[in-house]
Enzyme design. Structure first.
Site, PDB file in Angstrom:
ATOM      1  N   THR A 132      41.203  38.339  39.763  1.00 27.44           N
ATOM      2  CA  THR A 132      41.361  37.402  40.873  1.00 27.44           C
ATOM      3  C   THR A 132      42.816  36.932  40.949  1.00 27.44           C
ATOM      4  O   THR A 132      43.557  37.025  39.966  1.00 27.44           O
ATOM      5  CB  THR A 132      40.400  36.211  40.729  1.00 27.44           C
ATOM      6  OG1 THR A 132      40.560  35.634  39.433  1.00 27.44           O
ATOM      7  CG2 THR A 132      38.955  36.650  40.893  1.00 27.44           C
TER       8      THR A 132
ATOM      9  N   THR B  45      45.093  34.095  41.224  1.00 28.27           N
ATOM     10  CA  THR B  45      45.829  33.201  40.333  1.00 28.27           C
ATOM     11  C   THR B  45      45.701  33.634  38.879  1.00 28.27           C
ATOM     12  O   THR B  45      46.662  33.560  38.106  1.00 28.27           O
ATOM     13  CB  THR B  45      45.335  31.752  40.496  1.00 28.27           C
ATOM     14  OG1 THR B  45      45.502  31.350  41.854  1.00 28.27           O
ATOM     15  CG2 THR B  45      46.089  30.798  39.588  1.00 28.27           C
ATOM     16  N   CYS B  46      44.523  34.105  38.524  1.00 34.53           N
ATOM     17  CA  CYS B  46      44.282  34.538  37.145  1.00 34.53           C
ATOM     18  C   CYS B  46      45.202  35.693  36.773  1.00 34.53           C
ATOM     19  O   CYS B  46      45.718  35.763  35.647  1.00 34.53           O
ATOM     20  CB  CYS B  46      42.826  34.969  36.985  1.00 34.53           C
ATOM     21  SG  CYS B  46      41.632  33.727  37.526  1.00 34.53           S
ATOM     22  N   SER B  47      45.411  36.614  37.713  1.00 30.69           N
ATOM     23  CA  SER B  47      46.205  37.815  37.442  1.00 30.69           C
ATOM     24  C   SER B  47      47.699  37.600  37.622  1.00 30.69           C
ATOM     25  O   SER B  47      48.505  38.221  36.927  1.00 30.69           O
ATOM     26  CB  SER B  47      45.748  38.958  38.360  1.00 30.69           C
ATOM     27  OG  SER B  47      44.407  39.316  38.093  1.00 30.69           O
TER      28      SER B  47
END
Length: 247
Positions: free
Chosen positions: A48, A50-52
Protein backbone atom coordinates in the site's frame (compact mmCIF):
# COMPACT_ATOMS: atom_id res chain seq x y z
CA UNK A 1 -13.24 3.39 18.62
CA UNK A 2 -10.70 4.29 21.29
CA UNK A 3 -7.36 2.50 21.13
CA UNK A 4 -5.85 1.45 24.44
CA UNK A 5 -2.23 2.28 25.05
CA UNK A 6 -0.62 -1.00 26.13
CA UNK A 7 2.48 0.44 27.80
CA UNK A 8 3.55 -1.74 30.73
CA UNK A 9 1.70 -4.78 29.39
CA UNK A 10 3.05 -7.90 27.71
CA UNK A 11 2.53 -8.39 24.01
CA UNK A 12 -0.02 -11.05 22.98
CA UNK A 13 1.19 -14.65 23.07
CA UNK A 14 0.64 -16.11 19.61
CA UNK A 15 2.34 -17.82 16.68
CA UNK A 16 2.68 -17.08 12.97
CA UNK A 17 2.93 -19.58 10.09
CA UNK A 18 5.83 -18.35 7.96
CA UNK A 19 7.41 -19.47 4.74
CA UNK A 20 11.19 -19.90 4.89
CA UNK A 21 12.52 -20.77 1.47
CA UNK A 22 10.37 -23.66 0.23
CA UNK A 23 9.31 -24.83 3.70
CA UNK A 24 6.76 -23.90 6.33
CA UNK A 25 7.84 -22.92 9.83
CA UNK A 26 6.18 -21.47 12.92
CA UNK A 27 7.44 -18.27 14.55
CA UNK A 28 6.28 -17.44 18.06
CA UNK A 29 6.13 -14.17 19.95
CA UNK A 30 8.47 -15.70 22.54
CA UNK A 31 11.10 -16.16 19.83
CA UNK A 32 10.63 -12.61 18.61
CA UNK A 33 10.56 -10.77 21.93
CA UNK A 34 12.00 -12.73 24.84
CA UNK A 35 15.27 -11.32 26.11
CA UNK A 36 15.41 -8.70 23.35
CA UNK A 37 14.77 -5.03 22.74
CA UNK A 38 12.53 -4.87 19.68
CA UNK A 39 10.99 -2.01 17.72
CA UNK A 40 7.65 -2.95 16.16
CA UNK A 41 5.69 -0.99 13.61
CA UNK A 42 2.34 -2.15 12.28
CA UNK A 43 0.55 -0.96 9.19
CA UNK A 44 -2.60 -1.56 7.12
CA UNK A 45 -1.06 -3.66 4.37
CA UNK A 46 1.94 -4.61 2.28
CA UNK A 47 2.27 -2.86 -1.09
CA UNK A 48 0.00 0.00 0.00
CA UNK A 49 1.21 3.57 -0.75
CA UNK A 50 2.38 5.06 2.57
CA UNK A 51 3.61 1.71 3.84
CA UNK A 52 5.78 1.20 0.75
CA UNK A 53 6.96 4.75 0.13
CA UNK A 54 7.79 5.83 3.68
CA UNK A 55 6.93 3.61 6.63
CA UNK A 56 8.95 0.48 5.84
CA UNK A 57 11.82 2.15 3.89
CA UNK A 58 12.66 4.62 6.66
CA UNK A 59 12.84 1.93 9.36
CA UNK A 60 15.05 -0.09 7.05
CA UNK A 61 17.24 2.95 6.39
CA UNK A 62 17.72 3.72 10.09
CA UNK A 63 18.27 0.11 11.17
CA UNK A 64 22.00 0.56 11.85
CA UNK A 65 21.28 3.55 14.10
CA UNK A 66 18.58 1.66 15.98
CA UNK A 67 21.09 -1.14 16.55
CA UNK A 68 23.67 1.36 17.76
CA UNK A 69 21.11 2.58 20.30
CA UNK A 70 20.48 -0.92 21.70
CA UNK A 71 17.66 -2.26 19.51
CA UNK A 72 18.15 -5.94 18.65
CA UNK A 73 15.53 -6.22 15.91
CA UNK A 74 13.03 -4.19 13.91
CA UNK A 75 9.75 -5.96 13.17
CA UNK A 76 6.98 -5.01 10.77
CA UNK A 77 3.56 -6.56 11.44
CA UNK A 78 0.72 -6.57 8.93
CA UNK A 79 -2.50 -8.52 8.39
CA UNK A 80 -1.19 -10.25 5.27
CA UNK A 81 -0.10 -13.80 4.51
CA UNK A 82 3.54 -14.86 4.56
CA UNK A 83 3.86 -15.03 0.75
CA UNK A 84 2.74 -11.40 0.40
CA UNK A 85 4.98 -10.19 3.23
CA UNK A 86 8.04 -12.02 1.90
CA UNK A 87 7.52 -10.70 -1.62
CA UNK A 88 6.98 -7.16 -0.33
CA UNK A 89 10.18 -7.30 1.72
CA UNK A 90 12.06 -8.57 -1.33
CA UNK A 91 10.59 -5.89 -3.59
CA UNK A 92 11.41 -3.19 -1.04
CA UNK A 93 14.94 -4.57 -0.46
CA UNK A 94 14.21 -4.21 3.27
CA UNK A 95 16.84 -6.64 4.47
CA UNK A 96 17.15 -4.88 7.85
CA UNK A 97 13.51 -5.44 8.86
CA UNK A 98 11.80 -8.69 9.86
CA UNK A 99 8.29 -8.98 8.42
CA UNK A 100 5.60 -10.78 10.41
CA UNK A 101 2.45 -12.05 8.64
CA UNK A 102 -0.46 -11.70 11.06
CA UNK A 103 -2.90 -13.22 8.58
CA UNK A 104 -5.22 -14.52 11.30
CA UNK A 105 -5.24 -11.14 13.08
CA UNK A 106 -4.28 -12.77 16.41
CA UNK A 107 -1.50 -10.36 17.31
CA UNK A 108 -3.33 -7.29 16.03
CA UNK A 109 -6.53 -8.24 17.82
CA UNK A 110 -4.58 -8.93 21.01
CA UNK A 111 -3.02 -5.47 20.79
CA UNK A 112 -6.49 -3.95 20.41
CA UNK A 113 -5.51 -2.49 17.05
CA UNK A 114 -7.84 -4.38 14.71
CA UNK A 115 -10.01 -2.13 12.52
CA UNK A 116 -12.50 -2.78 9.72
CA UNK A 117 -11.32 -1.55 6.32
CA UNK A 118 -14.33 -3.01 4.51
CA UNK A 119 -15.02 0.22 2.63
CA UNK A 120 -11.71 -0.36 0.81
CA UNK A 121 -12.34 -4.07 0.34
CA UNK A 122 -9.52 -4.86 2.79
CA UNK A 123 -11.61 -6.59 5.48
CA UNK A 124 -10.03 -6.42 8.95
CA UNK A 125 -6.61 -4.75 9.11
CA UNK A 126 -4.29 -3.17 11.66
CA UNK A 127 -4.43 0.45 12.71
CA UNK A 128 -1.07 2.09 12.18
CA UNK A 129 1.14 2.20 15.31
CA UNK A 130 4.66 1.57 16.57
CA UNK A 131 6.09 0.39 19.86
CA UNK A 132 9.30 -0.29 21.73
CA UNK A 133 9.18 -3.72 23.38
CA UNK A 134 11.67 -4.85 26.01
CA UNK A 135 11.69 -8.54 26.92
CA UNK A 136 8.08 -8.91 25.79
CA UNK A 137 6.77 -5.84 27.65
CA UNK A 138 5.62 -2.69 25.85
CA UNK A 139 7.87 0.14 27.03
CA UNK A 140 6.53 2.82 24.68
CA UNK A 141 3.71 2.97 22.17
CA UNK A 142 2.91 5.49 19.46
CA UNK A 143 -0.65 5.18 18.14
CA UNK A 144 -1.80 7.18 15.15
CA UNK A 145 -4.62 9.65 15.92
CA UNK A 146 -8.14 8.48 15.24
CA UNK A 147 -8.92 10.35 12.06
CA UNK A 148 -10.52 9.47 8.77
CA UNK A 149 -8.27 7.86 6.21
CA UNK A 150 -4.81 6.61 7.09
CA UNK A 151 -3.04 9.09 9.39
CA UNK A 152 0.75 8.82 9.52
CA UNK A 153 2.04 11.25 12.13
CA UNK A 154 3.67 9.42 15.06
CA UNK A 155 4.46 5.80 14.15
CA UNK A 156 7.30 6.76 11.82
CA UNK A 157 10.91 5.71 12.33
CA UNK A 158 12.16 9.21 13.15
CA UNK A 159 9.68 9.65 16.01
CA UNK A 160 10.71 6.30 17.48
CA UNK A 161 14.45 6.82 17.16
CA UNK A 162 14.23 10.28 18.71
CA UNK A 163 12.31 8.77 21.62
CA UNK A 164 15.09 6.22 22.12
CA UNK A 165 17.83 8.82 21.68
CA UNK A 166 16.75 12.47 21.82
CA UNK A 167 20.23 13.46 20.58
CA UNK A 168 19.79 11.58 17.31
CA UNK A 169 21.11 13.58 14.36
CA UNK A 170 19.82 12.66 10.95
CA UNK A 171 22.41 11.67 8.38
CA UNK A 172 22.16 13.24 4.96
CA UNK A 173 20.69 10.81 2.43
CA UNK A 174 23.33 9.22 0.19
CA UNK A 175 22.88 7.48 -3.16
CA UNK A 176 25.59 5.88 -5.26
CA UNK A 177 25.32 4.64 -8.83
CA UNK A 178 27.54 1.58 -9.34
CA UNK A 179 28.39 -1.04 -11.95
CA UNK A 180 29.02 -4.75 -11.20
CA UNK A 181 32.74 -5.57 -10.97
CA UNK A 182 33.77 -1.91 -10.84
CA UNK A 183 36.87 -1.40 -8.64
CA UNK A 184 36.24 2.34 -8.31
CA UNK A 185 32.70 1.61 -7.15
CA UNK A 186 34.09 -0.76 -4.53
CA UNK A 187 36.50 1.97 -3.39
CA UNK A 188 33.69 4.53 -3.10
CA UNK A 189 31.56 2.14 -1.03
CA UNK A 190 34.57 1.40 1.18
CA UNK A 191 35.04 5.14 1.77
CA UNK A 192 31.38 5.48 2.78
CA UNK A 193 31.62 2.44 5.06
CA UNK A 194 34.75 3.84 6.73
CA UNK A 195 32.76 6.95 7.57
CA UNK A 196 29.95 4.80 9.00
CA UNK A 197 27.48 6.22 6.51
CA UNK A 198 24.38 4.41 5.27
CA UNK A 199 23.70 4.69 1.55
CA UNK A 200 21.42 3.47 -1.20
CA UNK A 201 23.20 1.64 -3.99
CA UNK A 202 21.69 1.93 -7.48
CA UNK A 203 23.20 -0.75 -9.69
CA UNK A 204 23.32 0.19 -13.37
CA UNK A 205 21.78 -2.51 -15.53
CA UNK A 206 19.59 -3.70 -12.65
CA UNK A 207 18.11 -0.75 -10.77
CA UNK A 208 18.69 1.88 -13.43
CA UNK A 209 20.23 2.32 -16.87
CA UNK A 210 23.17 4.37 -18.10
CA UNK A 211 20.55 6.68 -19.62
CA UNK A 212 19.42 7.55 -16.09
CA UNK A 213 22.87 8.36 -14.77
CA UNK A 214 23.73 10.34 -17.93
CA UNK A 215 20.51 12.35 -17.63
CA UNK A 216 21.31 13.19 -14.00
CA UNK A 217 25.09 13.68 -14.10
CA UNK A 218 25.98 14.05 -17.76
CA UNK A 219 28.27 11.03 -17.42
CA UNK A 220 27.98 7.29 -18.02
CA UNK A 221 30.86 6.18 -15.79
CA UNK A 222 30.52 4.77 -12.31
CA UNK A 223 30.49 5.38 -9.45
CA UNK A 224 28.48 8.56 -9.20
CA UNK A 225 27.76 9.73 -5.65
CA UNK A 226 25.15 12.12 -4.26
CA UNK A 227 25.10 13.32 -0.64
CA UNK A 228 22.20 15.34 0.76
CA UNK A 229 21.11 16.45 -2.70
CA UNK A 230 24.66 17.49 -3.65
CA UNK A 231 26.38 15.83 -6.59
CA UNK A 232 29.83 14.69 -5.44
CA UNK A 233 31.15 12.66 -8.41
CA UNK A 234 33.28 9.52 -8.51
CA UNK A 235 35.53 7.83 -5.96
CA UNK A 236 38.32 10.42 -6.23
CA UNK A 237 35.88 13.29 -5.74
CA UNK A 238 34.34 11.45 -2.80
CA UNK A 239 37.76 11.00 -1.20
CA UNK A 240 38.46 14.71 -1.65
CA UNK A 241 35.04 15.56 -0.19
CA UNK A 242 35.81 13.64 3.01
CA UNK A 243 39.33 15.08 3.22
CA UNK A 244 37.92 18.61 3.00
CA UNK A 245 35.28 17.85 5.63
CA UNK A 246 37.93 16.57 8.05
CA UNK A 247 40.32 19.48 7.46
Amino acid sequence: MAFENKEGQRVPNCSFPVRVGDSWATLTTDEIFNGKTVVVFSLPGAFTPTCSSTHLPRYNELAAKFKEYGVDEIVCVSVNDTFVMNEWKKQQEAENVSVIPDGNCEFTRGMGMLVAKTALGFGDRSWRYSMLVKDGVVAKMFIEPEKDGDPFEVSDADTMIRYINPDFTEQASISIFTKPGCQYCAKAKELLNEQGLAYEEIVLGTDASTVSVRAITGKTSAPQVFIGGQYIGGSEELEAYFATAEA
